[in-house]
Structure formats: C-alpha cells, structure tokens
Design a protein around this motif. Structure first.
Motif, mmCIF file in Angstrom:
data_model
loop_
_atom_site.group_PDB
_atom_site.id
_atom_site.type_symbol
_atom_site.label_atom_id
_atom_site.label_comp_id
_atom_site.label_asym_id
_atom_site.label_seq_id
_atom_site.Cartn_x
_atom_site.Cartn_y
_atom_site.Cartn_z
ATOM 1 N N UNK A 201 0.827 -1.211 0.000
ATOM 2 C CA UNK A 201 0.000 0.000 0.000
ATOM 3 C C UNK A 201 0.860 1.259 0.000
ATOM 4 N N UNK A 202 1.928 1.273 0.795
ATOM 5 C CA UNK A 202 2.777 2.472 0.875
ATOM 6 C C UNK A 202 3.440 2.767 -0.462
ATOM 7 N N UNK A 203 4.021 1.734 -1.088
ATOM 8 C CA UNK A 203 4.685 1.944 -2.378
ATOM 9 C C UNK A 203 3.682 2.379 -3.433
ATOM 10 N N UNK A 204 2.503 1.741 -3.459
ATOM 11 C CA UNK A 204 1.489 2.105 -4.461
ATOM 12 C C UNK A 204 1.031 3.546 -4.274
ATOM 13 N N UNK A 205 0.843 3.981 -3.041
ATOM 14 C CA UNK A 205 0.365 5.351 -2.792
ATOM 15 C C UNK A 205 1.442 6.376 -3.125
ATOM 16 N N UNK A 206 2.674 6.127 -2.659
ATOM 17 C CA UNK A 206 3.750 7.111 -2.853
ATOM 18 C C UNK A 206 4.134 7.224 -4.328
ATOM 19 N N UNK A 207 4.282 6.088 -5.002
ATOM 20 C CA UNK A 207 4.754 6.113 -6.392
ATOM 21 C C UNK A 207 3.653 6.496 -7.377
ATOM 22 N N UNK A 208 2.406 6.206 -7.065
ATOM 23 C CA UNK A 208 1.338 6.505 -8.022
ATOM 24 C C UNK A 208 0.977 7.986 -8.044
ATOM 25 N N UNK A 271 4.463 -2.864 -8.820
ATOM 26 C CA UNK A 271 4.334 -2.161 -10.106
ATOM 27 C C UNK A 271 2.880 -2.203 -10.584
ATOM 28 N N UNK A 272 2.252 -3.368 -10.480
ATOM 29 C CA UNK A 272 0.860 -3.477 -10.911
ATOM 30 C C UNK A 272 -0.071 -2.582 -10.120
ATOM 31 N N UNK A 273 0.077 -2.566 -8.810
ATOM 32 C CA UNK A 273 -0.778 -1.709 -7.978
ATOM 33 C C UNK A 273 -0.525 -0.233 -8.270
ATOM 34 N N UNK A 274 0.745 0.122 -8.492
ATOM 35 C CA UNK A 274 1.076 1.524 -8.777
ATOM 36 C C UNK A 274 0.463 1.979 -10.095
ATOM 37 N N UNK A 275 0.604 1.148 -11.146
ATOM 38 C CA UNK A 275 0.046 1.524 -12.448
ATOM 39 C C UNK A 275 -1.472 1.633 -12.382
ATOM 40 N N UNK A 276 -2.101 0.730 -11.654
ATOM 41 C CA UNK A 276 -3.561 0.759 -11.533
ATOM 42 C C UNK A 276 -4.025 1.999 -10.769
ATOM 43 N N UNK A 277 -3.380 2.272 -9.652
ATOM 44 C CA UNK A 277 -3.804 3.406 -8.830
ATOM 45 C C UNK A 277 -3.542 4.740 -9.532
ATOM 46 N N UNK A 278 -2.457 4.813 -10.324
ATOM 47 C CA UNK A 278 -2.115 6.071 -11.000
ATOM 48 C C UNK A 278 -3.197 6.476 -11.993
ATOM 49 N N UNK A 328 -7.891 10.853 -1.195
ATOM 50 C CA UNK A 328 -7.755 10.012 -0.002
ATOM 51 C C UNK A 328 -8.659 8.785 -0.125
ATOM 52 N N UNK A 329 -9.841 8.964 -0.726
ATOM 53 C CA UNK A 329 -10.706 7.810 -0.970
ATOM 54 C C UNK A 329 -10.030 6.780 -1.857
ATOM 55 N N UNK A 330 -9.294 7.251 -2.861
ATOM 56 C CA UNK A 330 -8.556 6.329 -3.735
ATOM 57 C C UNK A 330 -7.420 5.640 -2.979
ATOM 58 N N UNK A 331 -6.751 6.383 -2.084
ATOM 59 C CA UNK A 331 -5.681 5.779 -1.273
ATOM 60 C C UNK A 331 -6.259 4.675 -0.372
ATOM 61 N N UNK A 332 -7.408 4.948 0.223
ATOM 62 C CA UNK A 332 -8.038 3.935 1.082
ATOM 63 C C UNK A 332 -8.436 2.715 0.260
ATOM 64 N N UNK A 333 -8.936 2.972 -0.957
ATOM 65 C CA UNK A 333 -9.352 1.857 -1.818
ATOM 66 C C UNK A 333 -8.165 0.980 -2.179
ATOM 67 N N UNK A 334 -7.027 1.587 -2.522
ATOM 68 C CA UNK A 334 -5.870 0.772 -2.913
ATOM 69 C C UNK A 334 -5.295 0.048 -1.693
ATOM 70 N N UNK A 335 -5.419 0.651 -0.512
ATOM 71 C CA UNK A 335 -4.975 -0.033 0.714
ATOM 72 C C UNK A 335 -5.788 -1.312 0.929
ATOM 73 N N UNK A 336 -7.087 -1.240 0.687
ATOM 74 C CA UNK A 336 -7.921 -2.434 0.848
ATOM 75 C C UNK A 336 -7.741 -3.411 -0.311
#
Length: 400
Positions: A201-208, A271-278, A328-336
């Motif tokens: 979650x941290x890497x996906x949020x920070x990098x995306x 990488x997959x989570x980051x690309x999706x969240x971005x 922030x809603x998107x960050x919470x979604x990617x965390x879950x």
C-alpha cells in the motif's frame, strides 16, 4: 468606501450574528421526535440498533474464542520473517516513530493527530495480555522516541532537515528489510502478513501520486502525442479489473522480458498496484484541474507568468486542494485492494488469516481471524480518513 462610513453614528463595527444555542432535549425533539411518524421510526431504529449491538457484543465478548490470535500474532503481523531478524523491523518502526514525532512537533496540525493515534495504537498493543515482553519493550521505546522527536521538532525549527530525513528513511527501511548483503539476507518469500500489506500500500500510494499527476497534466496537454497516449493509458487501465493487471504483472511480464531479466514477484505486484492506482488518481486530479476557472490562467499570464510556473504555483495547489477527499478515498481503496494479491500467491494479512484458518489445529476459528483482519483494516483506514478531514478543515475546503 469604508464599511464604518455607512454605519449609523455611534456604531463603528457591525454586530456579530446572534449565537444559536440549544439544549440536548430540544435537539432530540427537533431532530428525532418531531412528529408521531418520526417518533415511531426513531424507536424502531433504536430497537434494531440495540438488538444488533447486543448480538455483536455477546458474540465478541462471550461466544468467540480469541485463543487463536496469541499464537499466530507474529504470523499475522510479519509473516515468515525470521524471529532473530525482527529487530530490523522494530528498528524501522522506531525510526518511523521518531520522524513522525519530529514532523508533529514541526508542523503540528494533521501530523500531530496522526502521531497521537499511532501512539494510542502502540499503547493498546502494549497492554494486550498475549504480547511478548520483548515486544512490550519495543513498543515502549517507540512511544518514548516519538515523544522525544515531538519535543525536538517543537523547540527547534528543523522542517527542511526533517523532509530530508523522510527521504532517507525510505532507503534505510529498504536496507533493513532486505539486507542487501551487509545484513543476513531475508528473501521476499518470507515477507507476509500486515508487513506485506503495508509495504504494498505504501509503495502504491507514494509512487502513483507523481505518475497520476503527470498523466492528468498530459491528458490536458496541447501536444497530441502526449495527450492521446495519456488518454489511452488511463482508459485502458480503468477498463480492466485490478486482478487482471496483477496476473499480467506476475505471469505475462516474466514471459515478455525473457530469461535475461528477473523481477521479484513482490516488486511486480508493487508495479501493478502503482500503475492501476495512477490511472484512477489521474482522473481525480483532472477533475480538480477542470474546476479551476479560466480567469486564473488569464490572470497569471497577465502578470507575465509562463505556463510551467502558472501550472506549478497557481493551478495545481488549488486543484489538489479541491480533490483531497477523492484522492484520499482512492488511497483507502488501494490499501484495501492489496488483499487481492493473495490470488497471485502473495500472502498478505488476509492470505495469512486464510492459511491459519486452513490449519487443522485452528479449524473453526475463521470468524475470529477475519474479524481481527477487519479490525486492523478499519483502524488504518480510519486514520487515513481522519487525516483527510483534518487537512480539509485546516485548508478550509469543507467550509466553502
């Protein structure tokens, strides 16, 4: 014309509006028992809520058997990470606590509240009956060092060094986790539980975030190549489910790269989570950019500001401020959504709970394990949501 000039003589300043105060009884009467229909609805809802609360409380405090949590507490939090190397995780937590306390003392506001909540979580874990003595010492040290960091940040103006320390913390945390030859190597196949969930979650949020920002700006670019590439990327990623992207990252990417390049399976999931969240974050930011009136651009250009300066210092701060809740809603979604990595073989917090529930020794404890997982997700999602509300309040977004 000054406002005092249009006031009657003897009245220099306008009077404040009268304060509206009401008692609890009046509030209940005005909001819950206004008429007989609302009274019946309120009584029915209170009866159902009381029954539901009783049933849940009876199961949690009387029926449920929580003995499955203590022997598996370490597995749920850190997976198969070697016990003799846990000091590396705790050192990372101590550094994080110190930097959080330092930031809380320097900036106060949201950081102060987040530090308070985290210290409260440490304190609750400290008094749990099944926590080992060594863990209690580490938790106590984390609370103390967070307090020391707060005092240091409060009495000394060290905001810029604190930012540099946060950047250095990412490198130190990666070194502590992996070792990179200087410490005993701990393979990523041993990372699991909440440790893996938090890392993904941290890497996906920070990098995306920077990637999503560039995609949002690129989609509004006047250069067709950049604009249509960003549109294609965003629509393509948003058009497929996350699990498809995770499968492509885990299975198809090694085939495309051949045998010459090997990427760790956890890095592929990141990488997959980051690309999706971005892609989703880019659309949120684009909504903020579209909310800025055209007059802002024209006023900046009239002052002689170029497009890059106008975008960075005039438009983007207002656009990001406008879309804080959705981001922030998107960050919470990617965390879950990190719980989906269990499908591609990674054992995160939810996957570890499933593995424990499949153990013949703990069959029949699924509800207790899944409720523990839900509680962990609820706590951290609530912290993110609370931080968002505090940021909105401090920036005055919710008051408009």
């Amino acid at each position: 014309m000054a406002q005092s000039d249009i006031q009657p003589s003897g009245l220099k300043t306008p009077l404040p509006p009268p304060k509206h105060t009401t008692s609890l009884a009046n509030w209940l009467k005005e909001n819950l028992f206004t008429n007989w229909r609302q009274t019946l609805f309120t009584l029915a809802l209170l009866s159902f809520a009381s029954w539901l609360l009783y049933q849940v409380g009876h199961w949690v405090f009387i029926t449920a058997d929580w003995s499955v949590i203590p022997p598996n507490f370490k597995l749920l939090l850190s997976g198969q990470y070697p016990v003799d190397q846990l000091w590396r995780l705790w050192t990372g937590i101590l550094l994080f606590a110190f930097l959080l306390g330092l930031s809380a003392g320097s900036w106060k506001g949201v950081m102060k509240h987040v530090a308070f909540f985290l210290s409260l979580i440490f304190l609750v874990c400290l008094v749990l009956p099944f926590v080992a003595f060594e863990t209690r010492l580490w938790l106590s040290g984390a609370i103390l060092i967070m307090g020391a960091g707060f005092g240091l940040g409060h009495y000394f103006k060290i905001k810029k060094p604190t930012l540099l320390l946060w950047i250095g913390f990412i490198t130190i945390a990666g070194f502590l986790l992996h070792g990179f030859g200087l410490l005993p190597s701990v393979g990523t196949n041993l990372w699991g539980g909440f440790l893996l969930t938090l890392l993904l979650a941290s890497v996906a949020i920070i990098c995306s975030f920077p990637l999503g920002l560039l995609l949002a700006l690129g989609r509004r670019s006047k250069l067709p190549a950049i604009k249509y590439f960003c549109i294609f990327y965003i629509e393509l990623i948003r058009g497929v489910p996350l699990i498809t992207i995770l499968f492509v990252a885990q299975i198809m990417l090694p085939l495309l790269l051949g045998g010459s390049v090997s990427i760790d399976h956890i890095v592929r999931a990141m990488i997959g989570l980051t690309l999706f969240n971005a892609a989703y974050l880019a659309e949120n930011i684009r909504g903020g950019l579209q909310s800025i009136p055209r007059g802002q651009f024209e006023a900046a250009h009239a002052l002689g500001l170029g497009t890059p300066v106008t975008t960075c210092f005039v438009i983007l701060p207002q656009a990001l401020k406008a879309v804080i809740p959705s981001m922030v809603g998107q960050f919470i979604a990617i965390f879950k959504d990190t719980s989906l990595v269990a499908i591609v073989g990674l054992i995160d917090l939810l996957g570890m709970a499933r593995n424990i529930a499949a153990n013949p020794e703990f069959i029949g404890y699924q509800m207790e394990l899944f409720l523990f997982v839900a509680l962990v997700f609820f706590i951290f999602c609530s912290i993110l949501s609370y931080a968002s509300r505090r940021i909105e309040h401090s920036l005055g977004v919710g008051d408009r």
